[in-house]
Structures are given as structure tokens and as C-alpha cells.
Design a protein around this motif. Structure first.
Motif, PDB file in Angstrom:
ATOM      1  N   ALA A 263     -29.376  -9.860  -3.304  1.00 34.72           N
ATOM      2  CA  ALA A 263     -29.788 -10.117  -1.923  1.00 34.72           C
ATOM      3  C   ALA A 263     -28.909 -11.171  -1.264  1.00 34.72           C
ATOM      4  O   ALA A 263     -28.493 -11.027  -0.104  1.00 34.72           O
ATOM      5  N   VAL A 264     -28.611 -12.246  -1.996  1.00 33.76           N
ATOM      6  CA  VAL A 264     -27.716 -13.282  -1.461  1.00 33.76           C
ATOM      7  C   VAL A 264     -26.337 -12.689  -1.204  1.00 33.76           C
ATOM      8  O   VAL A 264     -25.703 -12.960  -0.178  1.00 33.76           O
ATOM      9  N   GLY A 266     -25.582  -9.599  -0.445  1.00 34.79           N
ATOM     10  CA  GLY A 266     -25.611  -8.765   0.751  1.00 34.79           C
ATOM     11  C   GLY A 266     -25.552  -9.588   2.026  1.00 34.79           C
ATOM     12  O   GLY A 266     -24.864  -9.213   2.989  1.00 34.79           O
ATOM     13  N   GLN A 267     -26.256 -10.718   2.051  1.00 38.83           N
ATOM     14  CA  GLN A 267     -26.233 -11.560   3.249  1.00 38.83           C
ATOM     15  C   GLN A 267     -24.869 -12.216   3.446  1.00 38.83           C
ATOM     16  O   GLN A 267     -24.380 -12.323   4.579  1.00 38.83           O
ATOM     17  N   LEU A 268     -24.255 -12.659   2.363  1.00 34.06           N
ATOM     18  CA  LEU A 268     -22.936 -13.276   2.478  1.00 34.06           C
ATOM     19  C   LEU A 268     -21.899 -12.265   2.945  1.00 34.06           C
ATOM     20  O   LEU A 268     -21.035 -12.581   3.777  1.00 34.06           O
ATOM     21  N   THR A 270     -22.395  -9.612   4.790  1.00 33.13           N
ATOM     22  CA  THR A 270     -22.606  -9.361   6.222  1.00 33.13           C
ATOM     23  C   THR A 270     -22.071 -10.518   7.057  1.00 33.13           C
ATOM     24  O   THR A 270     -21.449 -10.313   8.106  1.00 33.13           O
ATOM     25  N   ALA A 271     -22.310 -11.739   6.590  1.00 39.43           N
ATOM     26  CA  ALA A 271     -21.839 -12.905   7.334  1.00 39.43           C
ATOM     27  C   ALA A 271     -20.309 -12.948   7.384  1.00 39.43           C
ATOM     28  O   ALA A 271     -19.729 -13.304   8.414  1.00 39.43           O
ATOM     29  N   LEU A 292     -23.942 -21.499   5.277  1.00 33.57           N
ATOM     30  CA  LEU A 292     -24.893 -20.394   5.263  1.00 33.57           C
ATOM     31  C   LEU A 292     -25.489 -20.189   3.880  1.00 33.57           C
ATOM     32  O   LEU A 292     -26.691 -19.917   3.749  1.00 33.57           O
ATOM     33  N   ILE A 296     -29.443 -19.847   2.914  1.00 30.62           N
ATOM     34  CA  ILE A 296     -30.026 -18.629   2.348  1.00 30.62           C
ATOM     35  C   ILE A 296     -30.866 -18.962   1.132  1.00 30.62           C
ATOM     36  O   ILE A 296     -32.016 -18.537   1.010  1.00 30.62           O
ATOM     37  N   ASP A 297     -30.293 -19.682   0.194  1.00 27.86           N
ATOM     38  CA  ASP A 297     -31.007 -20.024  -1.042  1.00 27.86           C
ATOM     39  C   ASP A 297     -30.313 -21.235  -1.654  1.00 27.86           C
ATOM     40  O   ASP A 297     -29.194 -21.129  -2.162  1.00 27.86           O
TER      41      ASP A 297
END
Length: 563
Positions: A263-264, A266-268, A270-271, A292, A296-297
Motif C-alpha cells: 500500500a505504501v 502504491g502511494q509513493l 502515484t506521488a 510524504l 503515509i506511515d
């Protein structure tokens, strides 16, 4: 030994003062028997193994045979080198049927031969040491004529192993029903397999389904999930075309495994694509990702390297956050490492990252990878980088071929214990007819009123020599004039006009010394200025601007070429 209390608690029995006589079997005498297996074995007066008689001795205490007969486990006792059958209990006959005593096990207990236990029994008889085989499959027909499969673990234990007479020594075969355990293990393995497939599918869905293929680079990537468990890692990669012939590449690795790491990741990813569209320098992208990642976490950290290739400059600009170094292979096979600068992993905070650059000209190959490719438990990571360097020195061919060769050379298989991602970039050296499709031309502008007319004349001559259509050449000259006029009005020297063509597009770019980026705005009818960028955005396929590393800016536009 008093077994009365213990035997009264055997499965399938009731608490009572004395164990009743065993169920009658073929060959069972009715008289009393001794309380040990040895008493009915070859040590008796006729040296022949005797079957069990009753479950209690004259004293009322249960005999060993009586206890063994009631056990739910399958038990058989044999004597001598030929394993003459001396005893089988009720559970054994329930599964394999009634068995005669006195005959060799090969004839009387053929199921042991089919299960491959006779050689094992020979070893136990000779050595006096127990041996076990696990989860052997057995199929039998129960009392209701239903065929049942099951699994049993067989343990062969020596009987009277210290007796010098081999005829008196024996083997006790003990088979425990482990069907439930085996089936549970199979269900668990199947569940883990499905979970692993689901996790890998999730991981792959977060990676680019198809890499962008820039005009000037050939790109390929490969991803190998680690191990067979469901906890895949957070490795990722991406290729992003920035316009004006420039290409951004990124590869990273979120520490840890499982859904959270994915999940982390995927967010990175996209960023990174969002930040890349801003056309920022590599170190600024890494700096934004660092902040970021903490948001996120805070418990997750990640390594990452972000790089931008500019074919006009022939260099690869990059910034690294604790990631293994980029490797560059020159056309002659020499391999260089982009070691500096580098900073701590993303999510640690408190560090100002910087950008570096390394030459990447025609004929060169760049390799970006995650630590799963080079890291091993039994060696230093520098040894892994050295091994990869040697493998890359001899790797030739298309990018996908190089990916596969590097994976094989570093011993990465489906059983590898860590995720591996590899991204390979090639900047081909265009020669022959292909070179006609890739051209560059530039003009330094000194400023003044003659700069715009000179730029338009230069663009017209270059575009005519590149054999563009009249319509496309006119649009190119118009765009070059507007970009130069904008730079003359809002920029500062030095200024340069640069034209570049590929097999798919024409790029026109103007650089100057001012770092103020232009923006498109709506010009009112009475305004004398403010329409240049709007004109460029209307006639061109795309346009953009960015700050240049040495200070200043670059404004560009591009036209898609007809197929």
C-alpha cells in the motif's frame, strides 16, 4: 507396572475395575498369557511367536498385549530376520483385515511391503534403533464397504534389541493416523498459495502494466516476487515521459513485506508520477517523497532513486535516498557506478538531498535495481554489486534480454527469498538511415531586436533541411518565434534556441538565464502582450517549462509527427 488406571482411560473404553477379554480373532487361544510381548515371542518353549490370549493376567492386571489391543493406533509385532508376525491389534485388522500369525511379514503383511517398510524393519532389526516414516497414504474399505483414504505415520521400534539371538529380537510397527493433520496441512498450503497469488496480483497491479516507451530510450523491466509466502514486498519501478525528449525513471523498495508495504509502495509510485509532471530536479522530487513517506506511515521507510535522462545533454541526472547505485555500461563494456550523492531512505526526515549526474550517451546502458538482486545473507552487499558489475560488463542485447541475463547471473529464481525489480535503459546509437530520424540543431541568441528574426530564419532553414511538410515547418517557425520573443521580453541572457527531432515528434526549446516560469493566461482584447504561450499551446501538441540545474529556465513545445 500397574496399567489399570491408565488403560481405563483409553479412547473408546469405559472406567471399570478390570478390562474385559479382547474380541476373538483367528488363532487367539482362550487360556491366560504372560504380561509381556516377549513371553509369547521366540523366547517361549517352542521358540515360536505366540499370539495374544487374553487382556488380563491371573492377577487381574491387564497385560501389555491387552493394552496394545485396545489402542486406536495400528500395531503389529514381528520377530526374527524374516519378521514373522507375532501380534496385530484390532485397529490394524480394522484397516488391513485379519492377519495370520507365524508367517513372514512379506506374506502375512503385504501392505508393509507395499508401503516400503520392510527394508526399514530390516534396519531396525539389525541396528536396534527406531526409525520413522511420515504420512504414508493408505486406502482401505471399512465395515460399511466405503473406501476410505488416510495417512499414517509409521514408527518401527526394536523389541528386545539386546538379545544376542536374532530370532528373539523383533520389531514393533506403530502406525498413528495423521489424516487430519495432513489434510489440514494441505488446506493450509492451498490457502497460503491462494494468498500468495492474491498478494502477487495486488503487487503487480500497482506496478505499471505497460512501460512508457520514450522516443530516445529503449526500456524494459522485470519483477520477481520473493519466496512462496503471501508477504510480498514493496518493490516498484516506473518510466515517465516528461516532454521535450526527456524521460524520468524511478525505482524503489519499501522496507518490510505484506499488504502494508504494498500500500505504501502504491502511494509513493502515484506521488512520483505527480511530482514528475512538475518537471522538478531529481533532488526536489526525492525531498517531496521524503516528507510524504513520513505522512503515509511513520513506521515504514523506503529506498528510492529518481533519475532524468536528457538526450540533448547526453547525461542522466539523479538523486538517491539510500538506494543501491545506478550502473552504466559504456559501448566498450566498461561499467561505471553512480555512487554519489546519496542520502538516507525516505521517511527518515531531516536531510537535504542533492542531485548528481553521470554521462549516458549513445550506445550506453543504465541498470537500476532493488537490493534483492544483490543482497545475500552470507555476503557483503558490496560483493553483490561487484558481481552485478561483472555480469553487466558482458551483457549485450535488447533491454529485456539484459534483464533476464542479470537475473540468471545473480541466481534469482522463483525460490529467491526477497523481491527483485530490475529496470534497464538503453540509449541507442542511431546510425545509417535511422540517424536521419534523430537530429539536433541549436543556436545561441545574443539578444537585441535581431534575435527573433534570426531565430525564425534559423528554424525555417533547419526544418526545411529535415524535409518536414510546409504546414509543419510553418508551425515550427511560428512556435520558435513566439518562444524566443517570450524569452527576450521576460528572460535574461544567455539564451539558446534548440530544435530536436525524433522518429515521432519535433521538439522546440528555448533556454535563458531567468528562473521565472511562464504560465498561460487569458489576454484581454486590449492587451498588447500575454498571447505567446496561448498561441504555442494552441498550435503545438504539448508545451511546458522547467528550471535548469545551473539556474535559469527552459520553455519547450513539441509537435507529433504524422505516421
Amino acid at each position: 507396572m500397574n496399567l489399570t488406571r491408565w488403560s481405563a482411560r483409553l479412547p473408546g473404553t469405559q472406567r471399570r475395575g478390570a478390562v474385559p477379554a479382547a474380541r476373538g480373532k483367528a488363532g487367539d487361544p482362550t487360556g491366560p498369557a504372560a504380561g509381556t510381548l516377549a513371553a509369547a515371542g521366540p523366547g517361549g518353549p517352542d521358540r515360536q511367536p505366540q499370539p495374544p490370549s487374553v487382556q488380563t493376567a491371573p492377577s487381574g492386571e491387564p497385560t501389555v498385549r491387552g493394552v496394545l489391543r485396545l489402542l486406536p493406533a495400528l500395531i503389529a509385532v514381528t520377530y526374527g530376520p524374516t519378521h514373522r508376525v507375532g501380534f496385530v491389534n484390532d485397529a490394524y485388522t480394522d484397516v488391513f483385515g485379519a492377519r495370520d500369525t507365524g508367517a513372514p511379514a512379506r506374506d502375512a503383511l503385504p501392505e508393509l511391503d507395499e508401503l516400503g517398510l520392510l527394508p526399514l524393519m530390516d534396519q531396525v532389526h539389525r541396528s536396534g534403533r527406531p526409525r520413522t516414516v511420515k504420512a504414508r497414504k493408505v486406502t482401505w474399505t471399512d465395515s460399511s464397504a466405503v473406501t476410505r483414504p488416510g495417512y499414517f505415520t509409521f514408527t518401527c521400534t526394536p523389541v528386545q534389541p539386546d538379545d544376542p539371538d536374532p530370532e528373539r529380537r523383533g520389531v514393533l510397527v506403530f502406525a498413528a493416523d495423521v489424516t487430519d493433520q495432513v489434510q489440514s496441512a494441505e488446506r493450509l498450503r492451498e490457502s497460503e498459495r491462494r494468498l500468495h497469488e492474491t498478494a502477487v496480483t495486488l503487487q503487480r497491479s500497482l506496478l505499471p502494466q505497460q512501460l512508457e516507451q520514450p522516443d530516445d530510450l529503449r526500456v524494459a523491466a522485470t519483477y520477481q516476487p520473493g519466496g512462496t509466502d503471501a508477504a510480498v514486498g514493496g518493490d516498484w519501478y516506473d518510466v515517465i515521459t516528461l516532454g521535450a525528449g526527456r524521460t524520468a525513471v524511478v525505482i524503489g523498495d519499501v522496507m518490510g513485506r505484506g499488504v502494508r508495504a504494498a500500500a505504501v509502495m502504491g502511494q509513493l509510485r502515484t506521488a512520483v508520477r505527480a511530482y514528475a509532471r512538475l518537471d522538478l530536479p531529481p533532488h526536489e522530487v526525492i525531498q517531496l517523497l521524503d516528507g510524504l513517506a513520513s505522512e503515509i506511515d511513520a513506521t515504514q521507510i523506503a529506498t528510492c532513486v529518481y533519475a532524468v535522462h536528457d538526450p540533448s545533454e547526453g547525461r542522466l541526472s539523479y538523486a538517491s535516498a539510500g538506494h543501491p547505485p545506478i550502473l552504466i555500461r559504456d559501448p566498450d563494456g566498461t561499467v561505471r557506478r553512480a555512487d554519489e550523492p546519496t542520502g538516507p531512505p525516505l521517511g527518515t526526515g531531516g536531510w537535504v538531498h542533492t542531485s548528481g549526474s553521470i554521462p549516458l550517451g549513445p550506445g550506453c546502458t543504465a541498470v537500476l535495481y532493488t537490493d534483492g538482486l544483490i543482497e545475500r545473507r552470507d555476503q557483503d552487499i558490496d560483493e553483490g554489486v561487484a558481481a552485478l558489475t561483472r555480469a553487466l560488463a558482458g551483457a549485450t542485447g535488447a533491454p529485456q534480454v539484459i534483464c533476464d541475463r542479470l537475473m540468471r547471473a545473480l541466481g534469482v529464481t522463483s525460490e529467491h527469498d526477497d523481491d527483485v525489480a530490475v529496470l534497464v535503459l538503453q540509449y541507442p546509437d542511431h546510425t545509417g538511415a535511422d540517424a536521419e530520424l534523430f537530429r539536433n540543431a541549436s543556436l545561441d541568441l545574443l539578444g537585441g531586436v535581431e534575435a527573433a528574426p534570426r531565430a525564425r530564419a534559423f528554424a525555417a532553414g533547419v526544418l526545411a533541411s529535415w524535409r518536414f511538410s510546409v504546414e509543419l515547418a510553418d508551425l515550427g517557425v511560428l512556435a520558435a518565434g513566439e518562444l524566443v520573443a517570450n524569452s527576450l521580453q521576460h528572460g535574461t541572457p544567455p539564451m539558446r534556441l534548440r530544435l530536436r527531432r525524433t522518429d515521432r515528434r519535433l521538439v522546440i526549446e528555448v533556454t535563458d538565464g531567468d528562473d521565472h516560469l511562464p504560465r498561460r493566461r487569458r489576454a484581454e482584447p486590449a492587451d498588447e502582450a500575454g498571447r505567446g504561450i496561448s498561441i504555442i499551446a494552441t498550435v503545438a501538441s504539448a508545451w511546458g517549462s522547467r528550471r535548469t540545474p545551473g539556474g535559469g529556465k527552459a520553455v519547450w513545445c513539441e509537435f507529433a509527427l504524422p505516421d
